[in-house]
Design an enzyme around this catalytic site. Structure first.
Site, mmCIF file in Angstrom:
data_model
loop_
_atom_site.group_PDB
_atom_site.id
_atom_site.type_symbol
_atom_site.label_atom_id
_atom_site.label_comp_id
_atom_site.label_asym_id
_atom_site.label_seq_id
_atom_site.Cartn_x
_atom_site.Cartn_y
_atom_site.Cartn_z
ATOM 1 N N GLU A 58 47.650 48.782 39.284
ATOM 2 C CA GLU A 58 46.814 47.699 38.754
ATOM 3 C C GLU A 58 45.470 47.740 39.473
ATOM 4 O O GLU A 58 45.417 47.639 40.700
ATOM 5 C CB GLU A 58 47.460 46.328 38.948
ATOM 6 N N ASP A 88 35.986 42.431 35.365
ATOM 7 C CA ASP A 88 34.620 41.922 35.228
ATOM 8 C C ASP A 88 33.971 42.597 34.021
ATOM 9 O O ASP A 88 33.914 43.823 33.953
ATOM 10 C CB ASP A 88 33.833 42.255 36.493
ATOM 11 N N THR A 130 48.570 36.891 34.257
ATOM 12 C CA THR A 130 47.740 36.783 35.447
ATOM 13 C C THR A 130 47.300 35.321 35.585
ATOM 14 O O THR A 130 47.489 34.500 34.683
ATOM 15 C CB THR A 130 46.487 37.661 35.341
ATOM 16 N N GLU A 155 44.845 34.662 32.869
ATOM 17 C CA GLU A 155 45.498 34.587 31.564
ATOM 18 C C GLU A 155 46.097 33.210 31.337
ATOM 19 O O GLU A 155 45.977 32.633 30.242
ATOM 20 C CB GLU A 155 46.578 35.664 31.475
#
Length: 212
Positions: free
Chosen positions: A44, A118, A191, A194
């Site tokens: 990740e 980003d 996340t 999210e």
């Protein structure tokens, strides 16, 4: 978003070098030896506070997870979550993803997750986007031949840019989802971003892409 300074971060990292590796470059070409098993390795990029990687590692104990996060003040929060959950299949790197090939050899990674990266919306910052061609070149080198990139974002412009970038690079798009939470998937690990954005009713975009 400006991150609050954590003056204890350096001491924490020095005390937990088994989790946040002090010299990950030494494991290039030998990550499976480091994990002491032959399980697939998932990476990740942009781990944030660790909710996703921790949830995935708990859900899939037969996968080894590596989280990369450049911000020291954030990676220590992720490390605390991993420690609290007592997860033995996760390590974290406090490193810059621009240097991926310094840490991983050819074909070492099975899956790369790009979660809420980003978007770098200004044109002059295009080269910083994690789906820019120069990053894709590195991903191709470290991924298995059948490896995949899984991207999730709330930013439609970044999503559309990424779809074009993947396609122009000759990648195969296996999934393009314009609203991930229309039907809840119990296997989907969210996340922190999210959870925040989906709670506001914003669509979450997801795609899965492979090389070749």
């Amino acid at each position: 978003m400006r991150q609050r300074n954590k003056p204890w971060a350096d001491d924490f990292l020095q005390e937990h070098t088994e989790l946040v590796l002090a010299d990950p470059r030494q494991h290039k070409h030998s990550w499976q030896s480091y994990f002491a098993n032959n399980h697939p390795i998932h990476l990740e990029i942009g781990t944030g506070k660790g909710q996703f990687i921790g949830g995935m590692a708990e859900q899939q104990p037969d996968i080894n997870f590596i989280g990369m996060e450049i911000a020291k003040s954030i990676v220590v929060t992720a490390a605390q979550k991993v420690l609290d959950a007592d997860l033995g299949n996760v390590v974290l790197l406090n490193e810059d993803a621009a240097d991926l090939q310094e840490f991983f050899g050819e074909n070492e990674i099975s899956t790369i997750y790009l979660n809420f990266s980003d978007p770098w919306p200004k044109n002059r910052h295009e080269k910083r986007r994690l789906t820019f061609q120069k990053f894709l070149e590195q991903y191709k080198e470290i991924l298995h031949a059948n490896g995949e990139i899984i991207l999730k974002t709330d930013n439609r412009e970044l999503f559309e840019y990424s779809l074009v970038s993947f396609s122009q690079f000759g990648m195969k798009l296996e999934e393009v989802n314009l609203d991930l939470h229309v039907e809840e998937d119990p296997q989907n690990v969210m996340t922190e971003y999210e959870e925040k954005f989906s709670a506001k009713g914003q669509p979450i975009y997801r795609c899965v892409a492979r090389f070749g």
